[in-house]
Design a protein around this motif. Structure first.
Motif, mmCIF file in Angstrom:
data_model
loop_
_atom_site.group_PDB
_atom_site.id
_atom_site.type_symbol
_atom_site.label_atom_id
_atom_site.label_comp_id
_atom_site.label_asym_id
_atom_site.label_seq_id
_atom_site.Cartn_x
_atom_site.Cartn_y
_atom_site.Cartn_z
ATOM 1 N N GLY A 49 0.672 -1.187 -0.081
ATOM 2 C CA GLY A 49 -0.065 0.000 0.038
ATOM 3 C C GLY A 49 0.947 1.135 -0.019
ATOM 4 O O GLY A 49 2.223 1.373 -0.135
ATOM 5 N N GLU A 50 0.163 2.283 0.093
ATOM 6 C CA GLU A 50 0.918 3.657 0.153
ATOM 7 C C GLU A 50 1.210 4.092 1.410
ATOM 8 O O GLU A 50 0.530 3.778 2.427
ATOM 9 C CB GLU A 50 -0.043 4.818 -0.651
ATOM 10 N N GLY A 51 2.222 5.052 1.620
ATOM 11 C CA GLY A 51 2.426 5.740 2.717
ATOM 12 C C GLY A 51 3.811 5.277 3.452
ATOM 13 O O GLY A 51 4.445 4.700 2.627
ATOM 14 N N GLY A 52 3.689 5.476 4.831
ATOM 15 C CA GLY A 52 4.994 5.229 5.547
ATOM 16 C C GLY A 52 5.124 6.208 6.473
ATOM 17 O O GLY A 52 4.194 6.599 7.130
ATOM 18 N N GLY A 53 6.509 6.399 6.714
ATOM 19 C CA GLY A 53 6.626 7.867 7.838
ATOM 20 C C GLY A 53 7.883 7.535 8.211
ATOM 21 O O GLY A 53 8.810 6.508 8.118
#
Length: 623
Positions: free
Chosen positions: A499-503
Motif C-alpha cells: 500500500g501507500e504511505g510510510g513515515g
C-alpha cells in the motif's frame, strides 16, 4: 446424500439403581460377556449426527453445446444457497489453455455468476474470452479443502469441469444484448452537461459522450464523425464555418447495464486530429453511422449531419477567469492529510481516477469493534470492523511464537504500544511466492503454517501513533495509507509494506515481497459502511482575494455505493460540518479545498464507487 452406514436403532441401556443380579459361578463368564456387550451398545447407540447434504449443480447457462457470446455471463445454479465465503479464486475459475481468465464472480442464493471483462477493442480480443477458442469452467469440490459449500456446510460433491466454446469474433452476432430495452439504444449525451447544454473543454481535452448501456466495440469508427465551427457562435479565426475537422474516436468505458439509475455504462472519447483554438464547435455524424449497442440498435438516429454535441474550447486560463478540471491523472493535487471522519484514504489508481483500494485480506469483520488494552494478551487472530489500541495502553505478547494476525475492515489504529519480543534472534526469511500470488491466499497459507510473523492489515488506514516493536518479520498492509506517526522497531530487512504511505518512524525502507498482488474481494465482506476520502491542496493555484464560482460538473461511477463532493475554504480546519456542496456556497474568501468521499455499504454487490473528474469554472471578479 444417503448414509451408507448401518441403521442405528434406539436400544435399551443398562442402568444402575435396581437389585444387583445374582450370578452363579458357572455363568460368570456369560454375564461378563453380556456386560461387555452392554457397554459397547451404550457407546454405539448415541443419536445419529445428521451430516449436511452434498451440494449439486442443477444447471449451467449457456447450456452444454451452446457457444458463449463474448460478453455473456456464465450462470451456474445449485440445489442450495451458496456460502459466500466459499466463493474464492481457487474454488471457481475459468481456464483457457491452462491459464486462468480474468473476470468477476457474484453469488446470489443458489446462483453463481461469472461476468467477463468489458470489451473496448474493435477486434474483440481484449475481453475475458478468447474468440473462437475452447474454455473450461472449474468448480472445486470434495475432497478439496477449497471446495464450494452450501450455507448448511455441504460441499460440492466432486470437482466439476465444464467445457464450452466462445463464439468467433466474426460471428454475427458475437455479442449479447443485455439491456433492459433490447429494441432500442439509449441516447448519447456529453458528459456532465444537461440536455441542450454546452460542454466546456480545455485545449487538450477530448469531448466525452456517454451512453446508459454498453456499445458494440466493432461499430466504433472515427470516419463517421467530424468537428466543425459552430456558425451560431463566435468561432476561432483559423477555421471556416462548415469545414470538417477529422476526429479519432476511442471507447474507454463499456460496463454492463445495471439499472437506469446507475452511472453511464459506455464512454466515447472524441479527439480532434488537429488542436482546436478557443471557440465554439459542433460534433457531427454521418446520416447513418455504424455506431450501435450490443443488440445492433443504432445509437444515433438517421438524420442528416446530426449534431451530437455543442462544446466550447477555452485555454487553461484567460485573464481573470479559468476552467479548472481535476482528472486525477496524477496525485499532485491531492494532499496526504487524513480526513478525520473517514476510515482511510481513497486510492489514486494511476488510471485517472480515485478508487476504493480495500484488500480482500482485510478480513470478515466478524469480531466487530475491538479495543485492546494491556489488561490481557490479545488473541493471535482478530478480524475486526475497527481495531484500536488506546493511547497510554501497552500490549505485550509473551510465549507466542506463531502468527499474530490483526485485521480491520476500517481503521487499524495503534495509539498505544504493541510489543512482541520472543527469541531475540533473526528468523528465516519469508519464502518467495509464485508470481501472481494473491495476498489474501498467501496469508491464508501463513495461518495454516502458523508462520512466526506479525501481520497488520487495514481496509482503510493503518495508523501507528505509539510504538510497534517486534523481533519477528513484520508485514503492514492498508487499502488506504500506512501512516507511521510514532515509531516502528524491527529489523529493517524483515519489514514489508503493501500500500501507500510510510513515515519517518520506520527503521528503513520496507523490503519487497516479489510476486504477491493485493487482491480485491470477490463478494462484499463489509460488516459496516466503509468511507474512504481524499482532500485536495488549495484550488486554484492562482490566488486572488475572491472568486466567482460558476458551473460544477462531476464524472463519477457510484457503483453499488455513492460518491460525494464537498468544498471548504483552504483557510478553514478540515471539519465535515464546514463542507458545502458547491464552492459558491463557501462564505470565506480565497482559494478552496475539495473533499471526495467514496462510500461502500455492506450487503450489496462488491461494486465500489470511483471518481473520474471534477470540472470547475471560476473567475476572480468580486462577488
Amino acid at each position: 446424500m444417503e448414509d451408507s452406514r448401518p441403521d442405528r436403532r434406539p436400544c435399551s441401556r443398562f442402568e444402575g439403581g435396581g437389585p444387583a443380579p445374582i450370578v452363579s459361578p458357572g455363568r460368570r463368564s456369560g454375564w461378563l460377556l453380556l456386560a461387555g456387550s452392554l457397554l459397547v451398545t451404550s457407546w454405539t447407540c448415541r443419536p445419529p449426527v445428521r451430516e449436511p447434504e452434498g451440494l449439486r449443480v442443477v444447471g449451467i447457462q449457456p447450456r452444454p453445446g451452446q457457444a458463449s457470446y463474448l460478453n455473456e455471463p456464465l450462470v451456474i445454479t445449485f440445489d442450495a444457497d451458496l456460502d459466500l465465503a466459499s466463493v474464492t479464486s481457487r474454488s471457481a475459475r475459468i481456464v483457457h489453455d491452462g491459464q486462468e481468465r480474468p473476470g468477476s464472480w457474484e453469488a446470489d442464493g443458489p446462483h453463481l455468476t461469472w461476468r467477463p471483462l468489458p470489451l473496448l477493442s474493435s477486434d474483440l480480443q481484449d475481453g475475458s474470452l478468447v474468440p473462437g477458442e475452447r474454455h473450461e469452467l472449474v468448480l472445486s469440490g470434495f475432497p478439496r479443502p477449497d471446495a464450494l459449500r452450501s450455507v448448511d456446510g455441504g460441499q460440492l460433491e466432486a470437482t466439476l469441469r465444464h467445457a464450452f466454446e466462445a463464439v468467433a469474433a466474426e460471428t454475427n452476432p458475437a455479442l449479447l444484448d443485455l439491456s433492459m430495452d433490447p429494441g432500442r439504444c439509449e441516447p448519447l449525451r456529453p458528459r456532465g452537461v444537461l440536455p441542450g447544454g454546452v460542454a466546456v473543454l480545455r485545449t487538450a481535452d477530448p469531448l466525452v459522450l456517454e451512453c446508459a448501456e454498453p456499445l458494440d466495440p466493432t461499430s466504433v469508427r472515427g470516419s463517421d464523425f467530424w468537428v466543425e465551427v459552430d456558425p451560431a457562435s463566435p468561432g476561432p479565426r483559423g477555421s471556416a464555418a462548415g469545414e470538417a475537422l477529422p476526429v479519432r474516436v476511442r471507447l474507454v468505458r463499456n460496463e454492463p447495464f445495471r439499472s437506469r439509475s446507475a452511472a453511464a455504462c459506455a464512454a466515447l472519447e472524441f479527439w480532434p486530429e488537429v488542436p482546436l483554438e478557443d471557440g465554439a464547435y459542433l460534433l457531427r455524424s454521418q446520416p447513418r453511422p455504424s455506431l450501435c449497442d450490443m443488440g445492433g440498435n443504432p445509437a444515433i438516429q438517421e438524420v442528416d449531419n446530426a449534431v451530437l454535441a455543442r462544446f466550447r474550447v477555452v485555454s487553461t486560463a484567460r485573464g481573470t477567469g479559468a476552467d479548472l478540471r481535476l482528472e486525477f491523472l496524477s496525485d499532485e493535487r491531492l494532499s496526504p492529510q487524513p480526513v478525520p471522519w473517514a476510515d482511510g484514504a481513497a486510492r489514486w489508481s494511476g488510471d485517472g481516477s480515485l478508487r476504493v483500494g480495500f484488500p480482500a485480506a482485510a478480513g470478515s469483520g466478524r469480531d466487530g469493534r475491538v479495543v485492546l488494552t494491556g489488561d490481557a494478551a490479545p488473541p493471535a487472530r482478530i478480524e475486526a470492523q475497527q481495531l484500536l489500541v488506546p493511547q497510554g495502553q501497552s500490549l505485550r505478547l509473551e510465549g507466542h511464537d506463531g502468527l499474530l494476525l490483526l485485521k480491520a475492515q476500517g481503521t487499524l489504529r495503534l495509539a498505544g504500544d504493541l510489543v512482541r519480543e520472543e527469541t531475540g534472534s533473526p528468523h528465516e526469511p519469508i519464502p518467495a511466492a509464485a508470481p501472481g500470488t494473491r495476498l489474501s491466499e498467501w496469508l491464508d497459507g501463513a495461518v495454516q503454517q502458523d508462520a512466526p510473523w506479525t501481520v497488520l492489515v487495514a481496509g482503510g488506514d493503518l495508523v501507528i501513533e505509539g510504538e510497534l516493536r517486534v523481533d519477528t518479520p513484520l508485514i503492514l498492509a492498508a487499502g488506504g495509507r500506512v501512516r507511521v506517526l510514532g515509531s516502528v522497531r524491527c529489523r529493517s530487512e524483515e519489514l514489508h509494506l503493501f500500500g501507500e504511505g510510510g513515515g519517518l518512524g520506520l527503521p528503513g525502507l520496507p523490503g519487497p515481497l516479489p510476486g504477491i498482488l493485493v487482491d480485491a474481494p470477490v463478494q462484499n465482506p463489509l460488516e459496516a459502511a466503509l468511507v474512504l476520502a481524499a482532500v485536495t491542496s488549495a484550488l486554484p493555484e492562482e490566488v486572488h482575494s475572491a472568486y466567482a464560482w460558476g458551473s460544477l460538473q462531476v464524472g463519477a461511477d457510484a457503483g453499488a455505493g455513492s460518491v460525494e463532493i464537498g468544498f471548504l475554504s483552504a483557510s478553514e480546519p478540515l471539519e465535515r460540518e464546514r463542507l458545502r456542496t458547491h464552492p459558491g456556497l463557501v462564505e470565506a474568501p480565497g482559494p478552496i479545498r475539495m473533499v471526495v468521499e467514496l462510500r461502500v455499504p455492506p450487503g450489496a454487490a462488491w461494486e465500489p464507487p470511483s471518481l473520474d473528474f471534477v470540472h470547475l469554472a471560476w473567475s476572480a471578479e468580486a462577488r
